[in-house]
Design a protein around this motif. Structure first.
Motif, PDB file in Angstrom:
ATOM      1  N   TRP A 378       0.745  -1.450  -0.142  1.00 57.39           N
ATOM      2  CA  TRP A 378       0.224   0.206  -0.392  1.00 57.39           C
ATOM      3  C   TRP A 378       1.102   1.371   0.070  1.00 57.39           C
ATOM      4  N   GLU A 409      -7.168   0.447  -7.048  1.00 57.44           N
ATOM      5  CA  GLU A 409      -8.120   0.413  -5.528  1.00 57.44           C
ATOM      6  C   GLU A 409      -7.184   0.882  -4.879  1.00 57.44           C
ATOM      7  N   HIS A 410      -8.227   1.832  -4.090  1.00 57.11           N
ATOM      8  CA  HIS A 410      -8.029   2.749  -3.574  1.00 57.11           C
ATOM      9  C   HIS A 410      -8.838   3.736  -2.302  1.00 57.11           C
ATOM     10  N   TYR A 411      -8.014   3.864  -0.771  1.00 52.61           N
ATOM     11  CA  TYR A 411      -9.104   4.104  -0.251  1.00 52.61           C
ATOM     12  C   TYR A 411      -9.201   5.691   0.794  1.00 52.61           C
ATOM     13  N   GLU A 412     -10.105   6.435   1.639  1.00 55.24           N
ATOM     14  CA  GLU A 412      -9.523   7.501   1.843  1.00 55.24           C
ATOM     15  C   GLU A 412      -9.908   8.321   3.185  1.00 55.24           C
ATOM     16  N   ALA A 413      -9.236   8.060   4.400  1.00 50.48           N
ATOM     17  CA  ALA A 413      -9.880   8.179   5.267  1.00 50.48           C
ATOM     18  C   ALA A 413      -9.788   9.696   6.358  1.00 50.48           C
ATOM     19  N   LEU A 419      -8.061   4.411   8.442  1.00 49.51           N
ATOM     20  CA  LEU A 419      -7.448   4.573   6.035  1.00 49.51           C
ATOM     21  C   LEU A 419      -6.409   2.992   6.846  1.00 49.51           C
ATOM     22  N   LYS A 422     -10.036   0.288   6.194  1.00 49.64           N
ATOM     23  CA  LYS A 422      -9.766   0.088   5.075  1.00 49.64           C
ATOM     24  C   LYS A 422      -9.548  -0.864   4.150  1.00 49.64           C
ATOM     25  N   ILE A 423      -7.720  -0.996   4.408  1.00 55.14           N
ATOM     26  CA  ILE A 423      -7.072  -1.520   4.059  1.00 55.14           C
ATOM     27  C   ILE A 423      -7.026  -2.902   4.110  1.00 55.14           C
ATOM     28  N   GLN A 465      -5.349   8.884   2.102  1.00 55.04           N
ATOM     29  CA  GLN A 465      -4.942   7.701   0.876  1.00 55.04           C
ATOM     30  C   GLN A 465      -4.184   6.956   1.246  1.00 55.04           C
ATOM     31  N   TRP A 467      -3.013   3.348  -1.208  1.00 56.30           N
ATOM     32  CA  TRP A 467      -3.271   3.093  -3.144  1.00 56.30           C
ATOM     33  C   TRP A 467      -2.171   2.218  -2.296  1.00 56.30           C
TER      34      TRP A 467
END
Length: 540
Positions: A378, A409-413, A419, A422-423, A465, A467
């Motif tokens: 990540w 695929e990516h996330y934000e918190a 975060l 989420k991962i 973020q 990624w």
């Protein structure tokens, strides 16, 4: 000037295998826990010892017809096309056999050394002794210096010949933009680069170059048989290789008879489980088999023969008396996320594990060896990203478009802990990693992994973020021993008469992984070695 079409078949994907275990027989103890693992490892080791197998029981008498020629080239990608060129240029009648429906080629550039073409463009010339030794050092002292020297001595000549014979007459000569390729910031990469790369299209991979050079070769009389799979080399009573038995798309066997020689340019063995487990460490072999994407290699023509990458060419060579090198290299790539930007990387435990400036061409073994061996990590990025420079000279906007970044695929918190959830990494571990990384950034010195100061960007401004950076395996870089004429050698290092090799079929060119001194290095060696192999087959 001829307009080359853009072919983009890049696919990101991987096929995961599953291992099933049957129940034990009544009255017998079935392995469990560590015992089961030991039994599986034992079976895998046994199967890897059987990697060579037996040659097909085929003779010319089994063939429906015979095709007579002087030089046969098996494989039509970069090494094969250059072998055909080298043989044709030296007056030989040439026949190329390709099991796929089209050449399968990867990469964006080819490295050439001190050519007149590069000199005329004002590019720097390099010292042969220093370059040869740098190549040797970057392969962990495992490459054959004769093969390094062969590239140094002959690749410039090859570049100039291609310019005169093919590039200019066929309106494909781009000058000067394409002569330097794309080079990373030397302060970012933990390696060395010199400006040897030549890109034959400003934006594309080498697919178009390969298609067009085959048109050139066929115009000059080279005959190509596509969807024709070489099965076994034919040898006379003295051991001389005199031809190839191949199978066409209808299942008919054909005896291709070579009056002068056979050049093997058959590529990778990455899909052969026994060979991967024989020539690579266990964790790496398991990862590579699971995430093998040879069929989508760098966006080249799609594979129609789904059994390619099976090492058949290497085994054909060994059945004829050649010997494989014992430790092989590889080529792999980061295929998603901001893959040429050295942001903070964490593993599935939420921990930092490497200097993020390590070349993306040479770091797959690090990821394959991480806990879980999942092949992904990540990138952690703050909102106040300071436009991290790219290792390949892209700006952020161009990279986002080129990589189609939003498909990653990516996330934000708002917080690191959110975060982490989420991962699916431990929140306390990720928080501690970020805290430590920020301390190093604020101090201006990476005491843990020694990343260059200019790339130390604290993760201090939310939302944050993550990624997902996926690593995929593409091909092996190992094979049989050859001399400086690209004659294939037996176990006593004596040439096998009539047998030559080029490209990824040739061993002793790399260390553990791709050697990154030369931009387009693998393609550079493949081109020069293939060219010399064809020349030797035609003239020796």
């Amino acid at each position: 000037m001829m307009e080359l079409s853009r072919r983009n078949f890049l696919k990101v994907g991987a096929v995961a295998g599953a291992l099933g275990m049957g129940a034990g027989l009544a009255g017998c103890a079935s392995p469990s826990g560590s015992s089961a693992k030991k039994e599986a490892d034992k079976n895998a080791a046994a199967s890897s010892e059987d990697w060579l197998g037996e040659a097909p029981n085929l003779t010319p008498n089994d063939c429906s017809k015979t095709v007579e020629t002087e030089v046969i080239v098996v494989g039509s990608a970069l090494a094969g096309s250059m072998a055909a060129y080298g043989a044709m240029k030296n007056g030989a009648q040439v026949t190329v056999l390709e099991r796929n429906a089209a050449p399968h080629i990867g990469g964006m550039t080819i490295s050439f050394f001190n050519s007149d073409t590069q000199k005329e463009a004002g590019l720097p010339m390099y010292d042969p002794v220093k370059t040869a030794n740098d190549m040797f050092n970057l392969t962990q002292y495992r490459s054959d210096m004769r093969l390094n020297t062969l590239w140094i001595n002959r690749s410039g000549e090859l570049m100039d010949n291609l310019r005169k014979d093919f590039l200019e007459p066929y309106n494909q000569y781009y000058l000067p933009l394409s002569l330097e390729g794309i080079f990373p910031d030397p302060d970012q990469e933990i390696t060395s680069y010199i400006s040897t790369g030549v890109a034959f299209s400003e934006t594309d991979i080498l697919t178009d170059f390969t298609h067009n050079i085959h048109k050139f070769l066929e115009d000059k009389g080279v005959e190509t048989y596509y969807k024709t799979k070489a099965e076994v080399l034919v040898q006379d009573d003295s051991g001389r290789v005199t031809g190839v038995i191949a199978t066409d798309e209808n299942g008919d066997h054909i005896h291709f008879k070579a009056a002068k020689g056979v050049v093997m340019c058959t590529g990778s063995f990455g899909k052969n489980e026994a060979m991967m487990k024989k020539f690579f460490p266990k964790h790496f072999a398991d990862w590579a088999l699971k995430y093998n994407s040879y069929e989508a290699y760098m966006g080249s023509d799609p594979v129609t023969d789904k059994q390619m990458d099976d090492g058949l060419g290497h085994r054909m060579l060994c059945w004829a008396g050649a010997e494989m090198e014992e430790i092989c290299g590889y080529a792999a790539w980061q295929t998603t996320a901001w893959r040429s930007f050295p942001y903070l990387l964490v593993d599935t435990k939420g921990e930092r594990f490497m200097n993020e400036c390590t070349s993306l061409l040479t770091s797959a073994h690090i990821v394959a060896d991480l806990p879980g061996h999942e092949g992904y990590v990540w990138q952690i990025i703050p909102t106040n990203d300071f436009q991290m420079p790219s290792s390949f000279g892209y700006d952020k906007e161009a990279a986002a478009k080129m990589f189609d970044i939003e498909k990653t695929e990516h996330y934000e918190a708002d917080t690191i802990e959110e975060l982490a959830k989420k991962i699916d990494v431990p929140a306390d571990a990720l928080a501690a990693t970020v805290k430590r990384y920020n301390e190093l950034c604020e101090a201006g010195e990476d005491l843990d992994f020694r990343k260059s100061k200019r790339y130390l960007d604290p993760i201090d401004d939310g939302p944050y973020q993550a990624w997902k950076m996926q690593y995929l395996f593409y091909c092996t870089l190992g094979g049989v021993r050859c001399n400086d004429k690209m004659q294939v050698l037996d176990e006593n290092w004596d040439p096998i008469p009539g047998l030559y090799a080029g490209g990824n079929t040739v061993g002793y060119r790399f260390g553990a992984s791709y050697e990154s001194l030369l931009h387009g290095g693998s393609n550079g060696l493949a081109s020069t070695h293939g060219y010399v192999a064809g020349e030797s087959a035609a003239t020796l």
